[in-house]
Scaffold this motif. Structure first.
Motif, short mmCIF file in Angstrom:
data_model
loop_
_atom_site.label_atom_id
_atom_site.label_comp_id
_atom_site.label_asym_id
_atom_site.label_seq_id
_atom_site.Cartn_x
_atom_site.Cartn_y
_atom_site.Cartn_z
N ASP A 229 30.17 28.11 52.40
CA ASP A 229 29.78 27.04 53.33
C ASP A 229 30.83 26.92 54.42
O ASP A 229 31.98 27.26 54.24
N ARG A 230 30.38 26.44 55.56
CA ARG A 230 31.26 26.24 56.69
C ARG A 230 32.42 25.33 56.31
O ARG A 230 32.22 24.30 55.68
N THR A 231 33.66 25.66 56.67
CA THR A 231 34.78 24.81 56.30
C THR A 231 34.88 23.58 57.18
O THR A 231 34.92 22.46 56.71
N MET B 177 33.52 39.22 62.28
CA MET B 177 33.27 38.12 61.36
C MET B 177 33.27 36.76 62.07
O MET B 177 33.78 36.63 63.17
N ASP B 178 32.65 35.76 61.43
CA ASP B 178 32.59 34.42 62.01
C ASP B 178 33.93 33.71 61.85
O ASP B 178 34.69 34.00 60.93
N ALA B 179 34.15 32.75 62.74
CA ALA B 179 35.42 32.02 62.71
C ALA B 179 35.44 30.94 61.64
O ALA B 179 36.48 30.42 61.28
N ASP B 180 34.26 30.58 61.10
CA ASP B 180 34.20 29.41 60.23
C ASP B 180 34.43 29.74 58.76
O ASP B 180 34.14 28.92 57.90
N LEU B 181 34.96 30.93 58.49
CA LEU B 181 35.29 31.36 57.13
C LEU B 181 34.06 31.46 56.23
O LEU B 181 34.17 31.44 55.01
N GLN B 182 32.87 31.56 56.83
CA GLN B 182 31.67 31.76 56.03
C GLN B 182 31.59 33.20 55.56
O GLN B 182 30.94 33.52 54.57
N HIS B 183 32.23 34.07 56.31
CA HIS B 183 32.29 35.47 55.92
C HIS B 183 33.61 35.70 55.19
O HIS B 183 34.68 35.59 55.79
#
Ligand code: UDP
Ligand code: MG
Length: 312
Positions: A200-202, A94-100
């Motif tokens: 959305d990206r945090t 998973m992505d680090a930006d909490l988009q997932h």
């Protein structure tokens, strides 16, 4: 013994997102205690203080493992590094930006328990994107699907759960110019989609701009199909036939009707058109030669600086 689930996160300049992500992951793991957990974060040569953040996260939670790559190798290579180091019986990327959303993971695990090897996240909507970008990407995927024999799915990214078998299969594909999304499809195995709402990206902003996406798109095509080369040859054949027919026509016309000197515009159009076709074909060949060049060097896709803070 409990099975181990590895959550694999490639991270590039994500210092501000990582604590929140690890928090969310640890509450997820507390709610599913039938498994052991590993949170493997690959620091892809970040220039912010991601590596310090990772060290302190590791001190707080022994389940956090991290790799520092020697420089920024790009997400594709960072994921491969993670797959190489992951210990789990399955790996969730998973992505680090909490988009997932972490909340989709339990459903993925459930599908894995049912016997699926590759449970992939499918975006319900593409989130905040321009109309043109959406249309272009749909067009791109339909092109890719028609020209390759494997199904490369639209709206499916790198958010997925892979069984150990799939992880080992992907690890065998050591190509330097990676189009991981396609590789996941190439390996086959039993697949199942899980729908999720892309958030959305945090913090921070996306590192992928139009040009890097275009690069990735060309990567996807040249990495999986040689049909552009075929189209170039076909175009060559068609143009030659047309040119030959026209040649015959011109010869006979000259013999029977004579030829007052004229036709500069036609000549120019034909020359320009053919010149364009030739350049295009050379460009396509060049793309593939470039790939051959990059692959024959056989450089490793990434280099590790340290694992959990200790190198060498
Ligand atoms: N990423 C990475 N290396 C890079 C660029 C991005 O590991 O060179 C990671 C990034 O930290 C994030 C994921 O890849 O976890 C997706 O990146 P981003 O959010 O920038 O892309 P997008 O959401 O637009 O696909
Ligand atoms: Mg993102």
């Amino acid at each position: 013994m409990k099975k181990l689930i590895t959550i694999l996160v490639p991270a590039y300049n994500e210092a501000r997102n990582l604590p929140g992500l690890v928090d969310a992951l640890s509450s997820l793991s507390d709610s599913i205690d039938t498994y052991d957990w590993e949170f493997l974060i690959v620091n892809d040569g970040s220039s912010d203080n991601t590596s310090d953040v990772l060290r302190s996260l590791r001190e707080q939670d022994i389940r956090v493992n991290y790799i520092n790559l020697s420089r920024n190798f790009g997400k594709e290579s960072a994921m491969l590094a993670g797959l190489d180091y992951a210990k789990g019986d399955c790996v969730v990327i998973m992505d680090a930006d909490l988009q997932h959303p972490v909340s989709a993971v339990p459903e993925m695990i459930k599908a894995w328990e049912e016997g699926y090897d590759d449970v992939y996240g499918k975006r319900k909507t593409r989130g905040k994107e321009s109309w043109l970008r959406k249309k272009l990407s749909l067009l791109y995927y339909s092109l890719l699907q028609k020209t390759t024999r494997i199904d490369i799915l639209p709206n499916v990214g790198d958010f997925r759960l892979l069984d150990r078998r799939c992880v080992d299969a992907v690890r065998e594909l050591r190509e330097t110019q990676r189009y991981t999304k396609g590789l996941f499809c190439w390996i086959g195995f039993k697949k199942k989609p899980v729908e999720f709402e892309s958030l959305d990206r945090t913090e921070g902003k996306s590192t992928f701009n139009f040009l890097s996406l275009l690069g990735l798109a060309i990567e996807g095509i040249t990495g999986f199909t040689i049909s552009p080369l075929r189209i170039a040859s076909l175009l060559g054949v068609v143009v030659s036939i047309v040119a030959f027919t026209y040649l015959i026509f011109v010869i006979f016309k000259t013999i029977f009707y004579g030829e007052p000197v004229q036709g500069y515009p036609t000549l120019l159009c034909v020359i320009l058109f053919l010149g364009g076709c030739q350049l295009l074909a050379i460009g396509i060949i060049g793309e593939y030669i470039g790939r051959i060049f990059n692959e024959t060097k056989r450089r490793p896709p990434y280099l590790v600086d340290s694992y959990n803070g200790s190198g060498r």
